[in-house]
Design an enzyme around this catalytic site. Structure first.
Site: not given
Length: 347
Positions: A93, A117, A120, A161, A217, A338
Site C-alpha cells: 500500500e 509493534c 500497528c 522497516e 513512542h 499512520c
C-alpha cells in the site's frame, strides 16, 4: 531474490555496472535511468535514443515490470491510498497526501513488517519480503501519473522497516534524488526507522542530506519494550547516543515520532521521560494520534489520547524549549493513516 532479473531491482550504480558489463558506453546508464523514472515509460520500445539491439537485450535479460493498481481509495480529506500488486503477486500500500502547494507520498519499503509493534496493524501478518529500489520508486510514479502532478516529498513511512532493507532503501532515495530521475531534493526525502542503532549511525555517514525520523513512542524503557518488543535489543540510552552522534556528524535535526495512546504513554511519568530524553538533543518531537484498524484482527486494545492531552503535552515540551508539533492524521477513514497500512485486508 528469486524471479526474473528485473531492471528495477538495480541501483544507479547497479545499472552502470550492468551496462558496462555489456560493453555499453557509460552515458547509457543515465539515458536508461531517465526513461525508467523521469519519463516513466512502460516498455523498452519507447526508449527511442537507445540502440534497438540494446532494447532487445534489455527486454530479454532484464524485463521492465511495473506494478498494477488493484484498488484506489479517496479519503474525505483528499488523501488517497493505493493497493499495488507486484511482479510476484505481493501486495503493498502507498498513500498520497496532496495539498495546495505540494504532493507528498508515503511509500512502503517492505511487504508487511517483521517488527510487530503492538499498536500497528501492518505487522500483524509479518514480513513477506523486502522491496527492490525500483519497487519503491514506482510507488511515487503511480501517484504522479494518477494525479498528473510532480511528487515533491517522499517519506519511507509505509509498510516495513526501511533500515531492515537499508541498501535498497538508500538506492531508492538516490534514484528519487537524482536529477536524471525524479529530482526530488534530498531534504524532501525522509526515512522513518523504529530505531535501529547501527543503521542510524551508518545513515549519519551518507553524503546526501536525507532526513531522519525515529519512531520513539515512549522514552520509558519498559513501555517501549511493551509497545515495540522487537526493539528490546536497541535500548533507549544507546538510541539517544546514536542520535547525538547523528546530529554531531550531520548538523541535521531528526524528528522523534510519538503516537500518543490514552493511559499508555501520555501519563506524567511518560512526559517527564520524554522531556529528559529530548533535552540536549537536536530534535523535533511529532505527536501523532493513534489510528485504529478496522479489521477484526486489528483491535489492538489501545485508545487515542484526548485532543486536550495532546495540547497539554505539546505545551509542556514547547515550554521546555523542545520543538514540538501535533500531526494531523490524514486518510484514517480509508485506513491510510499512520499504523493502518495492511495489504492483507484486501486478500
Amino acid at each position: 531474490m528469486s524471479g526474473p532479473n528485473r531492471i528495477k531491482q538495480y541501483s544507479i550504480e547497479g545499472l552502470r555496472s550492468l551496462l558496462l558489463e555489456w560493453g555499453e558506453p557509460a552515458y547509457r546508464a543515465n539515458q536508461l535511468l531517465h526513461w525508467l523514472y523521469a519519463a516513466a515509460v512502460s516498455s523498452y520500445q519507447e526508449m527511442s535514443d537507445l540502440p534497438f539491439s540494446l532494447r532487445l537485450r534489455l527486454e530479454k535479460e532484464a524485463p521492465l515490470i511495473t506494478p498494477q493498481v488493484l484498488d484506489r481509495r479517496l479519503s474525505a480529506d483528499g488523501s488517497l491510498k493505493y493497493l499495488l500488486e507486484l511482479w510476484d503477486g505481493s501486495l503493498i500500500e502507498t498513500v498520497a497526501i496532496p495539498s495546495r502547494n505540494r504532493l507528498s507520498v508515503c511509500f512502503s519499503t517492505q511487504v508487511g513488517c517483521a517488527l510487530g509493534c503492538a499498536f500497528c496493524t501492518t505487522g500483524i501478518g509479518g514480513l513477506v519480503r523486502s522491496l527492490d529500489p525500483g519497487e519503491m520508486v514506482d510507488q511515487l510514479l503511480v501517484v504522479s501519473r494518477d494525479l498528473d502532478r510532480r511528487v515533491d516529498n517522499a517519506v519511507a513511512m509505509g509498510e516495513g522497516e526501511p533500515f531492515a532493507n537499508y541498501e535498497a532503501a538508500l538506492s531508492a532515495l538516490r534514484i528519487m534524488n537524482a536529477s536524471t530521475a525524479l529530482g526530488i531534493g534530498a531534504r524532501h526525502l525522509t526515512v522513518s526507522t523504529c530505531g535501529l542503532i547501527k543503521q542510524i549511525e551508518r545513515f549519519a555517514q551518507e553524503p546526501e542530506q536525507f532526513t531522519l525520523a525515529v519512531s520513539l513512542h515512549s522514552a520509558v524503557q519498559s513501555t517501549r519494550d511493551l509497545l515495540m518488543p522487537s526493539l528490546c535489543n536497541q535500548p533507549l540510552d544507546r538510541l539517544r547516543d546514536s542520535l547525538l552522534l547523528y546530529a554531531e556528524i550531520t548538523g541535521r535535526r531528526p524528528s522523534l515520532e510519538v503516537t500518543l495512546m490514552d493511559s499508555v504513554n501520555d501519563t506524567p511519568k511518560e512526559v517527564s521521560a520524554l522531556l529528559a530524553f529530548s533535552r540536549g538533543l537536536l530534535c523535533h518531537v511529532n505527536l501523532i494520534p493513534f489510528n485504529k484498524g478496522r479489521s477484526p484482527d486489528a483491535d489492538l486494545g489501545f485508545k487515542p489520547s484526548s485532543p486536550i492531552r495532546f495540547q497539554e503535552i505539546a505545551a509542556i515540551l514547547q515550554d521546555a524549549g523542545i520543538a514540538c508539533s501535533v500531526r494531523r492524521s490524514r486518510g484514517s477513514d480509508i485506513q491510510g493513516a499512520c499504523g493502518q497500512l495492511k495489504g492483507a485486508l484486501y486478500r
